[in-house]
Design a protein around this motif. Structure first.
Motif, short mmCIF file in Angstrom:
data_model
loop_
_atom_site.label_atom_id
_atom_site.label_comp_id
_atom_site.label_asym_id
_atom_site.label_seq_id
_atom_site.Cartn_x
_atom_site.Cartn_y
_atom_site.Cartn_z
N ALA A 139 -8.81 -0.60 0.84
CA ALA A 139 -7.63 0.19 1.17
C ALA A 139 -6.86 0.50 -0.11
N LEU B 11 -3.82 6.02 6.14
CA LEU B 11 -4.37 5.00 5.25
C LEU B 11 -5.55 5.60 4.50
N VAL C 119 -0.59 -0.80 9.52
CA VAL C 119 -1.64 -1.47 8.75
C VAL C 119 -1.35 -2.97 8.83
N THR D 83 3.62 -1.99 7.39
CA THR D 83 2.54 -2.89 6.97
C THR D 83 2.94 -4.31 7.37
N LEU E 93 0.83 -1.20 0.00
CA LEU E 93 0.00 0.00 0.00
C LEU E 93 0.87 1.26 0.00
N TYR F 162 -1.10 3.78 1.71
CA TYR F 162 -0.68 4.04 3.09
C TYR F 162 0.65 4.78 3.04
#
Length: 664
Positions: free
Chosen positions: A591, A599, A615, A510, A504, A594
């Protein structure tokens, strides 16, 4: 702790019982024959629990009336449908149970009423005391006529007499408990009648009194009759139950009325009360998931015991002998009910008696093999014990020919179960696990306090494999070259699965669910969990209980949409625990990116910006079957098991492993 009190004798009415353990009733779906008697599966199932040391066996629900509420023949036993067949098969079962010095009660039900589970009863309109909403369907129930009440009462007498002829030591009435038909009559929220079966508490309990009187008149005053009884309903509103520790206004039976009811039931002549709390509107009380604490009914049973002089039976996650012995010693109850623990391990009582508790296969309270299968497939079994309810059909296959040396690659539940079964049958399995611990996904999954039995199952496999002398090689990464050089007759690949991951933007913050659960990564004060399946919701709950503010981002329109066969009690409780613990949920969302602690989530209302320290991806797993693909064409005999074959759940990993290992 001294457990001797668990093995002192007890008495219910005229019946002496060798110890304090009672098999709690569980719906015998799939254990009846086409004539309304017990199938061989049903007989074997109960006999196995008697052989395992249980003092009193209580069968699951059976019916004496099939006219007022339709129950298909072959669904559960019917004591009056074909009396010779019921008596003949029951006699065989009772004789075999008695051989182990155990006693056995037949549980008899007045019906489901508004809580009929679709698919387990006929299609006729559900009955109830009054015109009230159905629990599961958007329909209104038909009020029961007085003539129908009397027909049900009379059928109880006929059915109990048949049970007595067959050799049952007593009967248990189902139930002023859990919101079944008798309980619907007893609870003013459900009972709006103005005749002799409505109004005062004594009138609302008239149905239960008349059933007892009818049975005693036919079977004699000395024939024991116990009753399943719920002290408190835990109902906030229709289809809306209360959570533990939640402050709410009781709309069903409150504790004060429960005490009055218990005293009335004793005055009617009931010989014992098997107690819990809850109804179908708060189903996680009567069928407690792992999110409920161990021994959750003890305090409620103590209230009942202080109000009555007849024996009180307490079930509800009572598998720990320390908890059970304390409940008896501290006056909470007189006997201990074991339901699902006896599905997981029919020998649990003998193992506790002989101080082999480390050898007890633990119940996970997942309810996927028991209530989940009953709801979805009208069949009772157990996630961790594939033989439950199929003792003969799934018996270990005798070994024919020379034992095989079998390489098992992967020490998750599938690999461990395969090794256990192969060793029991006489083969020579050898297990290789690349990490330093057996258990696979049980290890991260069992980190939350409410999942402690996952770790207990992993420990059980360690104990069993050591006892069976199975060589276990930890820290052993097996390649196709190593596997090919080995002197093995067969290879089982159970290499599990790997989490699905994607980027992301900020990959440094993450993580996967396993990384956070195992303490390899810190979620921080604010975390976003991508994925609202079972793993994502349980992770979010655990984080929230430990002080992290969590937001779940789910692509589907609701959380827990894809997990199954997940029992409604587990799903509904977890769904309510999520907001109750301050967890935010965004559904129908994806989603997108990020970066810089933000996010970005795309929803039907546009983009949302969520500040978060991490995340956590919980969007499922993919099969780790690369090693199998390399070996498939060269190995003389090879099998693919568990998540490596198809990502699923613990139950199917164990069941598939048992099936394969039992036929090599």
């Amino acid at each position: 702790m001294d457990h001797s009190i668990l093995f002192s004798s007890a008495r219910i009415g005229s019946v002496q019982i060798k110890n304090r353990y009672v098999m709690a009733p569980m719906g015998p779906l799939g254990l009846s024959d086409a004539g309304g008697g017990w199938s061989q599966r049903g007989i074997d199932y109960y006999v196995a629990r008697a052989k395992g040391g249980t003092g009193l066996i209580t069968t699951g629900v059976t019916f004496s009336d099939t006219d007022v509420e339709t129950h298909g023949v072959g669904n559960v036993p019917l004591s009056t449908f074909n009396p010779p067949q019921f008596i003949r098969t029951s006699r065989e079962m009772c004789e075999r149970v008695h051989a182990y010095d155990a006693k056995i009660f037949l549980q008899m039900s007045a019906g489901f009423g508004r809580v009929t589970i679709p698919g387990t009863v006929g299609d006729a309109q559900a009955v109830a005391p009054s015109a009230i909403p159905h629990r599961w369907l958007d329909t209104t129930c038909r009020p029961l006529r007085i003539s129908e009440v009397r027909r049900i009462v009379e059928s109880f007498g006929q059915g109990a007499r048949n049970a007595q002829k067959a050799g049952f030591d007593g009967v248990e009435i189902h139930a002023v408990h859990e919101g079944y038909l008798l309980d619907q009559f007893a609870i003013s929220m459900f009972n709006r009648r103005s005749d002799e079966y409505g109004g005062s508490l004594e009138n609302r309990l008239r149905f239960a009194r008349e059933i007892l009187e009818e049975i005693k008149s036919r079977c004699g005053a000395d024939f024991p009759v116990s009753l399943r009884f719920s002290l408190k309903s835990m109902i906030k509103d229709w289809r809306d139950g209360a959570l533990p520790e939640e402050t709410f206004e009781e709309r069903g039976r409150d504790t004060e009325e429960g005490i009055q009811a218990a005293r009335l039931l004793e005055s009617f002549g009931y010989d014992a009360l098997s107690c819990d709390v809850g109804t179908y509107d708060s189903w996680w009380w009567n069928h407690p998931p792992m999110y409920q604490k161990k021994g959750l009914y003890r305090a409620f049973c103590k209230v009942v015991k202080q109000a009555v002089s007849v024996p009180v039976i307490c079930a509800g996650r009572m598998d720990d002998p320390d908890v059970a012995a304390a409940a008896l010693s501290e006056g909470d109850c007189d006997m201990i009910g074991l339901g699902r623990p006896l599905l997981a391990d029919p020998e649990i009582v003998n193992k506790i008696r002989s101080k082999r508790f480390d050898q007890v296969r633990p119940c996970l309270s997942c309810q996927e093999g028991c209530m989940g299968r009953i709801q979805h497939f009208a069949a009772l079994s157990c996630a961790v014990n594939p033989q439950a309810g199929r003792e003969s059909d799934m018996a270990l296959t005798p070994l024919v020919g020379a034992p095989k040396h079998v390489m098992i690659i992967g020490g998750g539940v599938a690999g461990c179960e395969a090794a256990r079964v192969l060793a029991l049958r006489g083969h020579t399995p050898e297990l290789f696990e690349r990490t330093e611990r057996l258990g696979g996904n049980l290890i991260p999954g069992g980190v939350p306090d409410f999942k402690e039995d996952d770790h207990a199952l992993a420990a059980w496999y360690v104990t069993m494999l050591a006892q069976l002398g199975v060589p276990v090689h930890l820290g052993s990464e097996i390649t196709s070259e190593i596997a090919s050089r080995g002197d093995f007759d067969a290879v089982i690949v159970a290499t599990g699965s790997v989490p699905k991951v994607f980027s992301l933007g900020d990959d440094e913050r993450t993580f996967t669910a396993a990384q956070v659960l195992l303490g390899e990564r810190d979620a921080g004060r604010r975390a976003a969990v991508i994925g609202g399946g079972l793993v994502g919701c349980e992770l979010a709950l655990w984080l929230a209980m430990n002080g992290t503010h969590v937001t779940i981002v789910e692509a589907m329109s609701r959380i827990l949409a894809l997990n199954g066969p997940l029992c409604s009690a587990n799903r509904d409780m977890l769904e309510r625990l999520v907001p109750y613990n301050g967890i935010s949920v965004i559904t129908s969302a994806q989603a997108k990116s990020y970066a810089d602690g933000i996010l970005t989530v795309e929803t039907s209302d546009g983009a949302q910006k969520l500040p978060c320290d991490s995340v956590i991806l919980s969007v499922g797993y993919r099969e780790n079957n690369a090693l199998y693909e390399k070996l498939a064409s060269s190995a003389p005999e090879i099998y693919l098991l568990g998540d490596a074959r198809h990502v699923s759940n613990i139950m199917y990993a164990i069941w598939d492993a048992f099936e394969i290992a039992n036929h090599i």
